[in-house]
Structures are given as structure tokens and as C-alpha cells.
Design an enzyme around this catalytic site. Structure first.
Site, mmCIF file in Angstrom:
data_model
loop_
_atom_site.group_PDB
_atom_site.id
_atom_site.type_symbol
_atom_site.label_atom_id
_atom_site.label_comp_id
_atom_site.label_asym_id
_atom_site.label_seq_id
_atom_site.Cartn_x
_atom_site.Cartn_y
_atom_site.Cartn_z
ATOM 1 N N TYR A 71 -17.941 -32.543 -5.396
ATOM 2 C CA TYR A 71 -18.937 -32.331 -6.453
ATOM 3 C C TYR A 71 -19.295 -30.851 -6.553
ATOM 4 O O TYR A 71 -19.184 -30.239 -7.617
ATOM 5 C CB TYR A 71 -20.172 -33.169 -6.134
ATOM 6 C CG TYR A 71 -21.267 -33.100 -7.176
ATOM 7 C CD1 TYR A 71 -21.113 -33.718 -8.420
ATOM 8 C CD2 TYR A 71 -22.471 -32.447 -6.912
ATOM 9 C CE1 TYR A 71 -22.126 -33.669 -9.369
ATOM 10 C CE2 TYR A 71 -23.487 -32.397 -7.857
ATOM 11 C CZ TYR A 71 -23.312 -33.015 -9.086
ATOM 12 O OH TYR A 71 -24.318 -32.969 -10.021
ATOM 13 N N ARG B 145 -30.282 -41.806 -5.100
ATOM 14 C CA ARG B 145 -31.079 -40.581 -5.218
ATOM 15 C C ARG B 145 -32.498 -40.885 -4.782
ATOM 16 O O ARG B 145 -32.988 -42.007 -4.917
ATOM 17 C CB ARG B 145 -31.026 -40.037 -6.650
ATOM 18 C CG ARG B 145 -29.680 -39.374 -6.900
ATOM 19 C CD ARG B 145 -29.652 -38.587 -8.167
ATOM 20 N NE ARG B 145 -29.056 -39.341 -9.244
ATOM 21 C CZ ARG B 145 -28.729 -38.812 -10.420
ATOM 22 N NH1 ARG B 145 -28.938 -37.540 -10.663
ATOM 23 N NH2 ARG B 145 -28.183 -39.553 -11.360
ATOM 24 N N PHE C 23 -36.592 -44.680 -3.467
ATOM 25 C CA PHE C 23 -37.935 -45.005 -2.987
ATOM 26 C C PHE C 23 -38.615 -46.018 -3.906
ATOM 27 O O PHE C 23 -39.242 -46.967 -3.447
ATOM 28 C CB PHE C 23 -38.809 -43.735 -2.896
ATOM 29 C CG PHE C 23 -38.472 -42.841 -1.724
ATOM 30 C CD1 PHE C 23 -37.459 -43.168 -0.833
ATOM 31 C CD2 PHE C 23 -39.191 -41.667 -1.499
ATOM 32 C CE1 PHE C 23 -37.150 -42.337 0.251
ATOM 33 C CE2 PHE C 23 -38.898 -40.835 -0.422
ATOM 34 C CZ PHE C 23 -37.874 -41.172 0.446
ATOM 35 N N THR D 117 -37.825 -30.393 1.906
ATOM 36 C CA THR D 117 -38.531 -30.380 0.627
ATOM 37 C C THR D 117 -37.561 -30.470 -0.547
ATOM 38 O O THR D 117 -36.398 -30.085 -0.439
ATOM 39 C CB THR D 117 -39.370 -29.095 0.460
ATOM 40 O OG1 THR D 117 -38.483 -27.985 0.431
ATOM 41 C CG2 THR D 117 -40.382 -28.935 1.570
ATOM 42 N N PRO E 65 -29.042 -30.445 2.238
ATOM 43 C CA PRO E 65 -29.850 -29.224 2.274
ATOM 44 C C PRO E 65 -31.279 -29.488 2.755
ATOM 45 O O PRO E 65 -31.849 -30.536 2.462
ATOM 46 C CB PRO E 65 -29.864 -28.757 0.822
ATOM 47 C CG PRO E 65 -29.091 -29.720 0.029
ATOM 48 C CD PRO E 65 -28.655 -30.850 0.887
ATOM 49 N N ARG F 193 -34.863 -27.100 -1.242
ATOM 50 C CA ARG F 193 -34.241 -26.854 -2.534
ATOM 51 C C ARG F 193 -35.370 -26.663 -3.517
ATOM 52 O O ARG F 193 -36.212 -27.526 -3.671
ATOM 53 C CB ARG F 193 -33.399 -28.072 -2.878
ATOM 54 C CG ARG F 193 -32.561 -28.014 -4.099
ATOM 55 C CD ARG F 193 -31.471 -27.001 -4.087
ATOM 56 N NE ARG F 193 -30.304 -27.212 -3.267
ATOM 57 C CZ ARG F 193 -29.504 -28.279 -3.300
ATOM 58 N NH1 ARG F 193 -29.765 -29.299 -4.055
ATOM 59 N NH2 ARG F 193 -28.434 -28.309 -2.565
#
Ligand SMILES: NC(=O)c1ccc[n+]([C@@H]2O[C@H](COP(=O)([O-])OP(=O)(O)OC[C@H]3O[C@@H](n4cnc5c(N)ncnc54)[C@H](O)[C@@H]3O)[C@@H](O)[C@H]2O)c1
Length: 320
Positions: free
Chosen positions: A150, A191, A196, A215, A279, A282
Site C-alpha cells: 500500500y 480501521r 470500535f 495517537t 505508526p 500520526r
């Protein structure tokens, strides 16, 4: 002249996806003719079924890794699976979609003299050592890891856009999208926002990867679409890349708590190991978008989450 249309003819690749469907809707509302092209890998007809029947809307099942011969004035190139679970399902096809898709769409833009827009990504920055990330940061990407299909595919697509601009004078518009969420996200895409919300609505455990202190910034879809439209309408010398995202920074654990509160769910928070190359921070530097596009996000996380939760409450979460 009869049968002749003065409306702008706009091609949206990946138009049946999450962002693409909102973009098609907005372009139709502005009076354009929209040709939505999608191979329905992650997108669905349901996302755009309310647009079918509009005489200015046309839907074409097509894979952008193959050339496309149509007549258009503008091209928004969004076709590409965007979440790790989907882009890692067939990594070779993911790279092909980014790279060959870009070549095919740039070739189309060259032939038709259309202005062309690329939905690039904050993933081009990889696991950044600069925070927040300005467009001038070249990134820290692992070229052989599981996310590379990606990240590197999108980086190569950017290269192609700028080479077509330099070599063939194409009018290009490249944006780098940071985490965007909203209605019509795929409930199974893994995602964080959709994960969630779906877990909370089903009463399942909410899975936090790592300690939850990493974060992310979250941009609501309507804000992003506004930025896309402004980018396309900007003067020709604004080629990008331009970061688009919401600079508000939230810990993943804060997001989980907000979702629990807004859904009223009794789900429990559980912690799992961080996936490879995930990561830690971001956050976009959106100075260029503010300066050149006069753009800033307007929908706060709480309001955006409420609208997204209402959407997920209205769909059958087992059906997709
Ligand atoms: N949502 C985000 O937070 C985000 C962040 C960064 C970049 N982006 C980029 O924005 C674009 C849209 O993302 P999204 O979130 O709407 O994801 P999505 O998966 O909902 O949309 C992608 C669309 O492209 C289609 N597609 C995939 N491969 C194709 C192919 N070979 N030919 C034709 N169509 C194909 C899919 O069926 C889907 O409709 C992607 O290019 C993505 O990389 C999104």
C-alpha cells in the site's frame, strides 16, 4: 444544442467506496455529471444505490488496472483498498491497483486533457520521525514489510503523477489523506473508528492494540470531501502534495472511551500486541491546505462519532 451537455463530466474511480460515494454525492449536488467506476472489491452498490436513477449519474464496473476509454473533464482517482485487512488480502493486486491504476488514469487524462486528482495517503510518511508531518517530509517506510504494498504503491503513484506533470504538462492535484471516518465505512475493514463502533454496538470486547497511548487524528468525511473539491478547483500551479486531515490528536484509548460513552455500550476494553510497522503517532501539518485552499476541518470528533454511530446503528452489521 440538443443532446449536448455543458455540465462537467467527472470520473470518480473507487466511487462505490466509503470516500468515493460521498464525493459522487457532492459532485452531483453541484450539478456535475458523474461516472463512477469501481470493481466492488471493498466498495458496494449499496453505498451509491440512492444515486442510481439520477440522470447525471452513471455506474461502470471496471478494474483500473485495465485501460479505460471514456471522455471526461476531471478525474478523481480513489480506487484502492485502504485498510490493512483489505490491502493485505492480495498485496500484489494492491500495488497493481495503485501503480497500474495511476498509469491508466494518467494516460486517460493525457488523452482527454482532463485535470487529474490523486487520493494519496499519510501512509507515504510511514512510521514518521517528524511530528506533525509536513508535506516536505520524505517519510520512513519499510519497503519490504506487510504494509509496503500500500505505502510504496501510493508513493510510486505520486511519482507517476509528478512525472506526468513534468513530462507531459498534465494538470495534477495530489492530496495526502489522514485517517478519515464517517458513514459508509466498511464495518469489517479493521480501521480503528469502525472497529470500535462495531464492537461497541455488538457488545463485543473493544480491542486496543498496544498500550493505547499511540495517537491518531480523525477527520470527518464531509470535511475531507470539502477539501478534495477545493483542491480540484485550485489554480493549476497548486499541484500538491497537500495534507488533508484533522490536526486534533487523540490517544486510541481516548477514542475507545468516547465510543463507549456515545454508544452506551457495556463492552470491555482489551489490549492486544501492536501489529508490525504500526505508526506510533500520526498527525497532519495542514498549513498548506489552510493557506492554499483556505480549508480547515469543522466537524469535531464527538459530533462526527455521533453521526457515524447513527449510520452503523441503521445497517445490518452481519450483512456485509
Ligand atoms: N479513508 C481514509 O482514511 C483514507 C486515508 C488515506 C487515503 N485514503 C485513500 O482514499 C481512497 C478511498 O479510500 P476509502 O477509505 O474510501 O476506501 P474504500 O475501500 O471504501 O474505497 C476504495 C474503492 O476502490 C475500489 N477499488 C479497489 N481496487 C480497485 C480496482 N482495481 N479497480 C476499481 N476499483 C477498485 C473499491 O471497490 C472501493 O470502492 C483510497 O485510494 C485510499 O487509499 C483513504
Amino acid at each position: 444544442m440538443q443532446g449536448y451537455s455543458l455540465n462537467k463530466r467527472i470520473l470518480v474511480t473507487g466511487g462505490a467506496g466509503f470516500l468515493g460515494s460521498h464525493l459522487c454525492e457532492r459532485l452531483l449536488a453541484e450539478g456535475s455529471e458523474v461516472l463512477c467506476v469501481d470493481n466492488f472489491f471493498t466498495g458496494t452498490r449499496r453505498n451509491i444505490e440512492h444515486l442510481i436513477g439520477n440522470p447525471r449519474f452513471e455506474l461502470l464496473r471496471h478494474d483500473v488496472t485495465f485501460p479505460l476509454y471514456v471522455e471526461v473533464d476531471e478525474i478523481y482517482n480513489l480506487a484502492c483498498p485502504a485498510s490493512p485487512v483489505h490491502y493485505q488480502f492480495d498485496p500484489v493486486q494492491t500495488t497493481k491497483t495503485s501503480v497500474m491504476g495511476a498509469i491508466n488514469m494518467l494516460g486517460l487524462a493525457k488523452r482527454t486533457k482532463a485535470k487529474i486528482f490523486q487520493a494519496s495517503t499519510s501512509e507515504v510518511y510511514g512510521d514518521p520521525s517528524v511530528h506533525p508531518q509536513p508535506e516536505s517530509y520524505w517519510g520512513n517506510v519499510n519497503p519490504i514489510g506487510p504494509r509496503a504494498c500500500y505505502d510504496e504503491g501510493k508513493r510510486c503513484a505520486e511519482t507517476l503523477f509528478f512525472d506526468y506533470h513534468r513530462q507531459h504538462d498534465l494538470r495534477i492535484k495530489v492530496i495526502r489523506i489522514f485517517n478519515t471516518y464517517g458513514p459508509r465505512m466498511h464495518p469489517g475493514d479493521g480501521r480503528v473508528v469502525s472497529n470500535f463502533i462495531v464492537q461497541a454496538l455488538k457488545g463485543e470486547d473493544i480491542t486496543i492494540y498496544g498500550d493505547g497511548n499511540q495517537t491518531r487524528s480523525f477527520c470527518y468525511v464531509d470535511d475531507l470531501v470539502e477539501g478534495m473539491i477545493r483542491m480540484m478547483a485550485s489554480p493549476d500551479d497548486v499541484t500538491g502534495p497537500v495534507n488533508l486531515g484533522n490536526a486534533g490528536e487523540f490517544r486510541i484509548s481516548e477514542l475507545a472511551e468516547a465510543v463507549l460513552r456515545l454508544t452506551g455500550s457495556n463492552s470491555k476494553l482489551i489490549r492486544l500486541p501492536l501489529p508490525q510497522d504500526d505508526p506510533k503517532q500520526r498527525k497532519p501539518d495542514t498549513t498548506i491546505a489552510e493557506r492554499h485552499l483556505d480549508w480547515a476541518p469543522e466537524v469535531g470528533l464527538e459530533e462526527g462519532l455521533k453521526r457515524t454511530i447513527a449510520y452503523f446503528q441503521s445497517v445490518d452489521l452481519g450483512a456485509r
